[in-house]
Write an enzyme that holds these catalytic residues in place. Structure first.
Site, mmCIF file in Angstrom:
data_model
loop_
_atom_site.group_PDB
_atom_site.id
_atom_site.type_symbol
_atom_site.label_atom_id
_atom_site.label_comp_id
_atom_site.label_asym_id
_atom_site.label_seq_id
_atom_site.Cartn_x
_atom_site.Cartn_y
_atom_site.Cartn_z
ATOM 1 N N ASP A 125 4.290 1.849 -2.668
ATOM 2 C CA ASP A 125 3.255 1.717 -3.690
ATOM 3 C C ASP A 125 2.055 2.620 -3.411
ATOM 4 O O ASP A 125 1.593 2.735 -2.269
ATOM 5 C CB ASP A 125 2.816 0.243 -3.682
ATOM 6 N N GLU B 236 5.650 6.007 -5.175
ATOM 7 C CA GLU B 236 4.906 5.934 -6.438
ATOM 8 C C GLU B 236 3.630 6.751 -6.311
ATOM 9 O O GLU B 236 2.770 6.448 -5.492
ATOM 10 C CB GLU B 236 4.523 4.492 -6.762
#
Ligand code: GLC
Ligand code: MG
Length: 677
Positions: free
Chosen positions: A299, A369
């Site tokens: 993330d 990401e």
């Protein structure tokens, strides 16, 4: 009968009994009479008249065996065996050397994103959970999807619905417990499914033990986060802003300093310049790999490091009064994203994962990401280098921009942004939705949903499907008072609730999301009675059935997984491309109308295509099987065609600038094998 004769053969018997012919004098006399026994004291040439027989003594055997009629075939046989063995070894080595590498599970299957709050609620509290996901595993089998990424379910105060982690080694009670997780993983593996966990290396919750120890200046933990002196009355040591708006600094009373948070103030940024923190993260990665998870979605990686000098970031509009600088878009993030050293840390994580990938059949996958918008080369860095792998692929978010300008050439432009910037030999991927972005069915318009899925599943590389996209789910309307997303509470236009509504399973209570009580954490989409998995499974022409068909085609037809990808045409309406594989007769042409009007596409200039083109599948089922002249291919807005045609004539040699290939291979039809070429 024959067997008896053999048994009576005296020579055979002698040999069997281990009695040599020379000893026959001491044997039973009756047997001796029956026997045609050989007397060895007789000169060898006496025996030249006798035909060879079983059990003959060595000397006799040698005598016969040296004769040309025995020797020659024997030698021929010997050399045949030697040559045959060598040839087999050579063929085996050639096949190994010539075979293209096998595709891995994350290349073959699309990645399916489950947002656990919204997928399936098993206990009736209105919030989805791990047991709920376990109940629905057959849905993935129906879709022919093997790779499932589940958004965070760690213990969390849920300020950012799980992206604020209080304990990385525990499951949040809302979602279940560790046993539920282990059972889910075991059941997924039983069904051949892979589980990709979300991992958040940039920040923790402010309730994490590390943060509490850090704010109290525990000697070991004091530098676990990014702290700096600031004025409590105006806690802004510099102009940095949070992704969710306003200053990314918050004053902490306990420590008497400001801490950095690139997201919510309840999500303090870890100080990844501290080796102890990196080691903590590696230990956590190991913890989950030991449990058997198959990969991680990393993330917010571009935020992992910040410049230590803490200088102001340059304003996009230098004339803007500094006090108006409050959003991500007001600054160039020269000091808070993509800092030098970031890739070294990710590569360290990756190296740890690789030690687990050595287990046969247990490759551990990493996807990162990072939204880098127009700076696509920054995204490409996450692929690593030819010598050091980093992520298997960074998420490609460019297709999320399709709704900005639905047209053929825009679709091509977005696809090409990836294809022409991707490092050689790497594997592409495509995302059309996730828990942070409007559902594409809503932003692009319902009529394009099928065409977008068609493109997603026929482009080269791995597609990602956000839950519900397979049935064409759309955003819900969330009123101000219904807002759940903390980012939306800061600024309603940032709310991500609309794309997080409960999965629509059937036409029953709560769309089957919660069948126990009449409560759901976000409202259901009002059309759930017609747009749901159950209804669409029955309907052969539904969005779901088309998804299943296309995903099946993608995985069973070599040109889709291995073949060339070539642009054929892009105009205001239509984007057309083909997939072909050298040596493979079947090739595929896609013609997709992303425009606003009907289109008649003329591909007569494309010599490599046959004159007549038969539609294998149209997003409008009424057009399945239709035959077009290649000079007049008709499509309506939102219609996509998959055309299968047969030819050995290849397009890519004549149009190298229009074509790409990742895992290049050629096909040998006669023996049905792939080889490197
Ligand atoms: C990622 C997540 C998003 C989250 C943020 C902070 O962008 O996708 O949902 O809010 O990171 O963790
Ligand atoms: Mg950071």
């Amino acid at each position: 009968m024959e067997l008896e004769e053999t048994i009576r053969n005296p020579g055979y018997k002698d040999a069997e009994d281990g009695v040599s012919a020379a000893d026959t004098s001491s044997s039973d006399t009756a047997e001796r009479r029956d026997s045609t026994a050989v007397k060895l004291d007789v000169a060898a040439d006496e025996y030249t008249q006798v035909k060879p027989y079983a059990g003959m003594p060595k000397e006799v055997l040698l005598l016969h065996s040296s004769k040309a009629r025995y020797r020659v075939p024997r030698e021929v046989l010997f050399w045949l065996i030697v040559c045959g063995t060598l040839a087999l070894v050579a063929v085996t080595i050639t096949i190994i050397v010539m075979s293209p590498p096998c595709l891995r599970w994350w290349q073959i299957s699309p990645v399916y994103q489950v947002y656990p709050r919204s997928f399936k609620d098993s206990d009736g509290d209105g919030i989805g959970d791990l047991k709920g996901i376990k109940e629905k595993l057959d849905h993935f089998l129906h879709l022919n999807i093997k790779a499932v990424w589940i958004s965070p379910f760690y213990r969390s105060p849920m300020k950012d619905f799980g992206y604020d982690v209080e304990d990385f080694r525990d499951i949040d009670p809302l979602f279940g417990n560790m046993q539920d997780f282990e059972e889910l993983l075991a059941e997924m593996h039983n069904k051949g499914l892979k589980l990709i966990m979300d991992f958040i290396p940039n920040h923790t919750s402010d309730r994490h033990r590390w943060f509490n120890l850090s704010r109290t200046r525990d000697p070991h933990y004091k530098d676990y986060y990014v702290w700096t002196d600031c004025d409590p009355a105006s806690p802004k040591p510099n102009n940095w802003v949070s992704i969710f708006g306003n200053s990314s600094w918050t004053y902490d009373e306990v420590r008497g300093q400001c801490y950095l948070h690139q997201f919510l103030k309840e999500q303090p940024d870890l100080n990844l310049r501290n080796r102890d923190v990196v080691q903590e993260i590696i230990d956590l990665i190991k913890f989950w790999l030991e449990k058997g998870v198959d990969g991680f979605r990393m993330d917010a990686v571009k935020h992992m490091l910040e410049a230590t000098h803490l200088r102001d970031e340059p304003q996009v509009d230098p004339d803007m009064p500094p006090e108006l600088v409050t959003t991500e878009w007001d600054l160039y993030h020269d000091y808070t994203t993509s800092q030098v050293g970031l890739h070294d840390i990710l590569r360290e994580f990756r190296a740890e994962m690789d030690t687990y990938s050595r287990e046969p059949g247990r490759y551990r996958f990493m996807v990162t990401e990072s939204y880098d918008y127009e700076e696509v080369e920054k995204t490409m860095m996450y692929y690593g280098t030819p010598l050091v792998t980093e992520s298997d692929f960074p998420f490609n978010f460019y297709l999320l921009d399709l709704p900005h300008n639905t047209s053929g050439w825009w679709a091509k432009h977005l696809v090409d942004l990836w294809m022409s910037n991707m490092p050689r030999g790497k594997w592409p991927n495509w995302v059309v939705g996730n828990h942070d972005r409007s559902r594409i069915g809503s932003s692009a318009g319902r009529i394009y949903v099928r065409a977008i899925n068609l493109m997603l599943l026929t482009l080269p590389g791995t597609p990602t499907t956000y839950y519900g996209e397979e049935i064409g789910m759309e955003n819900i309307n969330v009123t101000q008072s219904q807002i759940q997303d903390p980012a939306g509470k800061y600024n309603a236009s940032l709310s991500r609730d609309p794309e997080r509504s409960p999965m629509q399973w059937n036409s029953e209570m709560n769309a089957g999301f919660n069948s126990i009580t009449n409560t759901t954490w976000l409202p259901l989409h009002p059309v759930y009675e017609t747009v749901n998995v159950e209804v669409q499974t029955e309907d052969k022409g539904s969005v779901l059935s088309q998804y299943v068909f296309l995903n099946g085609l993608r995985q069973s037809e070599l040109p889709f997984l291995r073949g060339w990808f070539c642009y054929v045409l892009a105009d205001t309406n239509v984007f057309s491309y083909l997939r072909e594989l050298d040596g493979h007769k079947g090739a595929y042409l896609m013609v997709i109308n992303f425009g606003k009007g009907s289109a008649t596409t003329d591909l007569s200039a494309v010599q490599e295509l046959p004159e007549q083109l038969k539609v294998l599948m149209s997003t409008n089922p009424a057009n399945d099987g239709k035959v077009f002249q290649k000079s007049r291919i008709l499509t309506e807005p939102g219609e996509g065609l998959v055309i299968r045609y047969s030819t050995y004539t290849r397009f890519h040699p004549n149009h190298p600038a229009e074509c790409f290939v990742s895992e290049k291979a050629c096909y040998l039809e006669t023996v049905d094998i792939l080889y490197k070429c």
